[in-house]
Design a protein around this motif. Structure first.
Motif, PDB file in Angstrom:
ATOM      1  N   TYR A   1     -16.008  75.245 -18.532  1.00 44.03           N
ATOM      2  CA  TYR A   1     -17.197  76.004 -18.131  1.00 44.03           C
ATOM      3  C   TYR A   1     -18.464  75.354 -18.693  1.00 44.03           C
ATOM      4  O   TYR A   1     -19.493  75.293 -17.999  1.00 44.03           O
ATOM      5  CB  TYR A   1     -17.083  77.454 -18.587  1.00 44.03           C
ATOM      6  N   LEU A   2     -18.392  74.866 -19.920  1.00 41.09           N
ATOM      7  CA  LEU A   2     -19.538  74.160 -20.484  1.00 41.09           C
ATOM      8  C   LEU A   2     -19.855  72.904 -19.679  1.00 41.09           C
ATOM      9  O   LEU A   2     -21.023  72.588 -19.424  1.00 41.09           O
ATOM     10  CB  LEU A   2     -19.260  73.795 -21.945  1.00 41.09           C
ATOM     11  N   GLY A   3     -18.805  72.191 -19.262  1.00 44.85           N
ATOM     12  CA  GLY A   3     -19.016  70.998 -18.456  1.00 44.85           C
ATOM     13  C   GLY A   3     -19.662  71.317 -17.125  1.00 44.85           C
ATOM     14  O   GLY A   3     -20.579  70.618 -16.674  1.00 44.85           O
ATOM     15  N   ALA A   4     -19.215  72.389 -16.482  1.00 43.01           N
ATOM     16  CA  ALA A   4     -19.805  72.783 -15.207  1.00 43.01           C
ATOM     17  C   ALA A   4     -21.263  73.208 -15.384  1.00 43.01           C
ATOM     18  O   ALA A   4     -22.135  72.857 -14.581  1.00 43.01           O
ATOM     19  CB  ALA A   4     -18.989  73.912 -14.585  1.00 43.01           C
ATOM     20  N   ALA A   5     -21.536  73.968 -16.459  1.00 48.16           N
ATOM     21  CA  ALA A   5     -22.917  74.373 -16.721  1.00 48.16           C
ATOM     22  C   ALA A   5     -23.789  73.161 -17.006  1.00 48.16           C
ATOM     23  O   ALA A   5     -24.921  73.063 -16.505  1.00 48.16           O
ATOM     24  CB  ALA A   5     -22.952  75.351 -17.897  1.00 48.16           C
ATOM     25  N   GLY A   6     -23.274  72.224 -17.795  1.00 45.98           N
ATOM     26  CA  GLY A   6     -24.031  71.017 -18.104  1.00 45.98           C
ATOM     27  C   GLY A   6     -24.283  70.150 -16.891  1.00 45.98           C
ATOM     28  O   GLY A   6     -25.268  69.392 -16.842  1.00 45.98           O
ATOM     29  N   ALA A   7     -23.428  70.273 -15.877  1.00 46.90           N
ATOM     30  CA  ALA A   7     -23.594  69.505 -14.643  1.00 46.90           C
ATOM     31  C   ALA A   7     -24.502  70.219 -13.646  1.00 46.90           C
ATOM     32  O   ALA A   7     -24.635  69.767 -12.503  1.00 46.90           O
ATOM     33  CB  ALA A   7     -22.228  69.253 -14.005  1.00 46.90           C
ATOM     34  N   GLY A   8     -25.127  71.296 -14.069  1.00 47.59           N
ATOM     35  CA  GLY A   8     -26.088  71.984 -13.214  1.00 47.59           C
ATOM     36  C   GLY A   8     -25.517  73.132 -12.410  1.00 47.59           C
ATOM     37  O   GLY A   8     -26.192  73.664 -11.525  1.00 47.59           O
ATOM     38  N   MET A   9     -24.303  73.560 -12.716  1.00 52.48           N
ATOM     39  CA  MET A   9     -23.661  74.616 -11.941  1.00 52.48           C
ATOM     40  C   MET A   9     -23.583  75.944 -12.682  1.00 52.48           C
ATOM     41  O   MET A   9     -22.836  76.839 -12.293  1.00 52.48           O
ATOM     42  CB  MET A   9     -22.251  74.162 -11.532  1.00 52.48           C
ATOM     43  N   GLY A  10     -24.355  76.102 -13.743  1.00 50.91           N
ATOM     44  CA  GLY A  10     -24.239  77.289 -14.577  1.00 50.91           C
ATOM     45  C   GLY A  10     -24.485  78.589 -13.846  1.00 50.91           C
ATOM     46  O   GLY A  10     -23.873  79.609 -14.161  1.00 50.91           O
ATOM     47  N   ARG A  11     -25.382  78.582 -12.859  1.00 53.94           N
ATOM     48  CA  ARG A  11     -25.701  79.808 -12.125  1.00 53.94           C
ATOM     49  C   ARG A  11     -24.903  79.925 -10.831  1.00 53.94           C
ATOM     50  O   ARG A  11     -25.082  80.874 -10.075  1.00 53.94           O
ATOM     51  CB  ARG A  11     -27.193  79.872 -11.831  1.00 53.94           C
ATOM     52  N   ASP A  12     -24.060  78.950 -10.559  1.00 50.04           N
ATOM     53  CA  ASP A  12     -23.219  78.996  -9.370  1.00 50.04           C
ATOM     54  C   ASP A  12     -21.957  79.809  -9.659  1.00 50.04           C
ATOM     55  O   ASP A  12     -21.652  80.150 -10.804  1.00 50.04           O
ATOM     56  CB  ASP A  12     -22.828  77.592  -8.933  1.00 50.04           C
ATOM     57  N   ASP A  13     -21.196  80.103  -8.610  1.00 48.88           N
ATOM     58  CA  ASP A  13     -19.969  80.859  -8.757  1.00 48.88           C
ATOM     59  C   ASP A  13     -19.007  80.145  -9.704  1.00 48.88           C
ATOM     60  O   ASP A  13     -18.948  78.909  -9.747  1.00 48.88           O
ATOM     61  CB  ASP A  13     -19.311  81.027  -7.386  1.00 48.88           C
ATOM     62  N   ASP A  14     -18.223  80.922 -10.451  1.00 54.77           N
ATOM     63  CA  ASP A  14     -17.328  80.305 -11.436  1.00 54.77           C
ATOM     64  C   ASP A  14     -16.204  79.483 -10.798  1.00 54.77           C
ATOM     65  O   ASP A  14     -15.568  78.668 -11.475  1.00 54.77           O
ATOM     66  CB  ASP A  14     -16.756  81.343 -12.405  1.00 54.77           C
ATOM     67  N   SER A  15     -15.989  79.634  -9.495  1.00 53.58           N
ATOM     68  CA  SER A  15     -15.059  78.745  -8.802  1.00 53.58           C
ATOM     69  C   SER A  15     -15.587  77.318  -8.725  1.00 53.58           C
ATOM     70  O   SER A  15     -14.871  76.413  -8.278  1.00 53.58           O
ATOM     71  CB  SER A  15     -14.762  79.266  -7.390  1.00 53.58           C
ATOM     72  N   SER A  16     -16.806  77.103  -9.188  1.00 50.42           N
ATOM     73  CA  SER A  16     -17.386  75.755  -9.258  1.00 50.42           C
ATOM     74  C   SER A  16     -16.618  74.844 -10.206  1.00 50.42           C
ATOM     75  O   SER A  16     -16.829  73.624 -10.187  1.00 50.42           O
ATOM     76  CB  SER A  16     -18.849  75.823  -9.700  1.00 50.42           C
ATOM     77  N   LEU A  17     -15.720  75.393 -11.023  1.00 50.40           N
ATOM     78  CA  LEU A  17     -14.877  74.510 -11.827  1.00 50.40           C
ATOM     79  C   LEU A  17     -14.090  73.556 -10.934  1.00 50.40           C
ATOM     80  O   LEU A  17     -13.777  72.427 -11.343  1.00 50.40           O
ATOM     81  CB  LEU A  17     -13.905  75.328 -12.683  1.00 50.40           C
ATOM     82  N   ALA A  18     -13.778  73.981  -9.715  1.00 49.21           N
ATOM     83  CA  ALA A  18     -13.103  73.077  -8.781  1.00 49.21           C
ATOM     84  C   ALA A  18     -13.992  71.868  -8.466  1.00 49.21           C
ATOM     85  O   ALA A  18     -13.506  70.742  -8.341  1.00 49.21           O
ATOM     86  CB  ALA A  18     -12.735  73.819  -7.499  1.00 49.21           C
ATOM     87  N   ARG A  19     -15.281  72.100  -8.359  1.00 50.03           N
ATOM     88  CA  ARG A  19     -16.216  70.989  -8.101  1.00 50.03           C
ATOM     89  C   ARG A  19     -16.282  70.050  -9.298  1.00 50.03           C
ATOM     90  O   ARG A  19     -16.442  68.834  -9.139  1.00 50.03           O
ATOM     91  CB  ARG A  19     -17.603  71.529  -7.777  1.00 50.03           C
ATOM     92  N   LEU A  20     -16.184  70.631 -10.504  1.00 50.14           N
ATOM     93  CA  LEU A  20     -16.164  69.782 -11.687  1.00 50.14           C
ATOM     94  C   LEU A  20     -14.937  68.882 -11.666  1.00 50.14           C
ATOM     95  O   LEU A  20     -15.043  67.664 -11.881  1.00 50.14           O
ATOM     96  CB  LEU A  20     -16.161  70.659 -12.950  1.00 50.14           C
ATOM     97  N   TYR A  21     -13.765  69.453 -11.396  1.00 52.73           N
ATOM     98  CA  TYR A  21     -12.544  68.656 -11.293  1.00 52.73           C
ATOM     99  C   TYR A  21     -12.672  67.608 -10.186  1.00 52.73           C
ATOM    100  O   TYR A  21     -12.245  66.457 -10.348  1.00 52.73           O
ATOM    101  CB  TYR A  21     -11.347  69.561 -10.992  1.00 52.73           C
TER     102      TYR A  21
END
Length: 301
Positions: A266-286
Motif C-alpha cells: 500500500y505504501l508503494g502504491a501511494a508513493g507511485a501516485g495512487m494513494g487516493r485511487d481505489d485499493d484494488s490499485s495494488l494490481a496496477r503496482l504489481y
C-alpha cells in the motif's frame, strides 16, 4: 421525534444519514462539501454549516470521519462540540482508530457529562444507504440505550462487544488486518494470472467458485477487470489502518508479518501516485513491477 446529527457526509455518512431519515428520525448534518450538505437537504434532512450547529438539540451525534485526529478535532478542537452537545447526548464514533484513542476520547467526553460509543462500521456505501451496516460497538450501557434507535436504523448487524470503549476499535482492527491482506493477495493473484496469459474473466469465474475465493477477491477484482480505479475505498485507508496495526502489534510484542508485507504494498502504491485511487490499485503496482498489461478502462492516475 429523536434528532440525530451526522458529522461527515461522505459516501458512508450520507448513506447512513439517509437510512436514519428512512427510519423516521430527524437528521441534521454537516460536511466540508457543500454538495454533500445539499444532498442531505434534498433527501429530507437539515444541512448545517458547522458541527456545532448540527448538534443543536441532537440526542445522538454520529461521527463518520476518517481517523482519530479528525475525531479529536470535532470533539475537542477550537470549534469542538464536546461542550455544545446537549447533556447526556451520545457521541457515536465510527472512525477506525487505535483502541487507546477511543478510550481517551470516551474518558474526556464522559467527564463533561456526555456519553461516548465506540462504534466502527463495516459494509461499504451501498449497505450504508440501505441501513445494513455491521456495527462493532462498545461502551457504557447507557450509551447503547441512548443511541439505540439510530443504531437500529443504520445496521443489519449490531455487535455489542462490551462496556468499555476501545473494544470495538480493537475488533475493527482485526477486520482491517484481514481485509488489507486479502486485497493484497487478490491483486497479487489476478496480476500473476495475467502474467500467465490467462483469461482474467475466466480466472474470476473459476476462483469465485473455488476454495481460494475471498469476499475481497469477489468484491475488488471486478474493478481490475473493468480498469476502473475510482475510489470506493482508497489505498490511503489501508496505509493508515495497517500502520495502526503495526503500532498495536509492536506495543504487544506480537509479530504480524503478513500485515507488514501488505503495508509495504500500500505504501508503494501511494508513493507511485495512487494513494487516493481505489485499493484494488495494488494490481496496477504489481503490473508495473512485472511488465503485465491489465485491462484498460476508466483509470484515474
Amino acid at each position: 421525534m429523536r434528532t440525530v446529527a451526522v458529522i461527515g457526509l461522505g459516501a458512508m455518512g450520507l448513506g447512513m444519514a439517509k437510512s436514519l431519515l428512512a427510519a423516521g428520525l430527524v437528521v441534521r448534518g454537516c460536511d466540508l462539501s457543500a454538495a454533500a450538505v445539499a444532498a442531505l437537504a434534498e433527501a429530507g434532512g437539515t444541512g448545517c454549516a458547522t458541527p456545532a450547529e448540527a448538534v443543536q438539540g441532537a440526542s445522538v451525534v454520529v461521527s463518520v470521519v476518517v481517523n482519530a485526529d479528525q475525531t479529536e478535532a470535532i470533539l475537542f478542537g477550537p470549534q469542538g462540540i464536546a461542550e455544545v452537545m446537549p447533556a447526556n447526548a451520545v457521541f457515536v464514533s465510527c472512525a477506525t482508530m487505535a483502541p487507546e484513542k477511543a478510550r481517551d476520547f470516551a474518558g474526556r467526553l464522559e467527564a463533561l457529562g456526555r456519553l461516548y460509543l465506540d462504534a466502527p462500521i463495516s459494509g461499504g456505501a451501498a449497505r450504508a444507504a440501505k441501513g445494513e451496516l455491521t456495527i462493532l460497538a462498545s461502551g457504557r450501557p447507557e450509551a447503547f440505550a441512548a443511541a439505540d434507535a439510530a443504531l437500529e436504523a443504520m445496521s443489519a448487524k449490531l455487535y455489542r462487544l462490551g462496556d468499555a470503549a476501545g473494544t470495538g476499535a480493537a475488533f475493527k482492527m482485526i477486520n482491517q488486518l484481514l481485509a488489507g491482506v486479502h486485497i493484497a493477495a487478490a491483486c497479487e493473484a489476478i496480476t500473476f494470472a495475467a502474467r500467465q496469459d490467462l483469461d482474467l474473466e475466466m480466472v474470476y469465474e473459476v476462483i469465485t467458485a473455488s476454495a481460494g475465493n475471498s469476499w475481497m477477491f469477489e468484491n475488488r477484482i471486478p474493478h481490475v477487470l473493468a480498469g476502473d480505479y475510482r475510489p470506493l475505498s482508497a489505498v490511503e485507508i489501508f496505509v493508515k489502518d495497517l500502520g495502526i496495526i503495526q503500532d498495536m502489534a509492536r506495543a504487544a510484542r506480537y509479530p504480524v508479518p503478513l500485515a507488514a508485507a501488505a503495508l509495504q504494498l500500500y505504501l508503494g502504491a501511494a508513493g507511485a501516485g495512487m494513494g487516493r485511487d481505489d485499493d484494488s490499485s495494488l494490481a496496477r503496482l504489481y503490473a508495473g513491477l512485472s511488465g503485465v498489461t491489465l485491462p484498460k478502462g476508466e483509470s484515474v492516475s
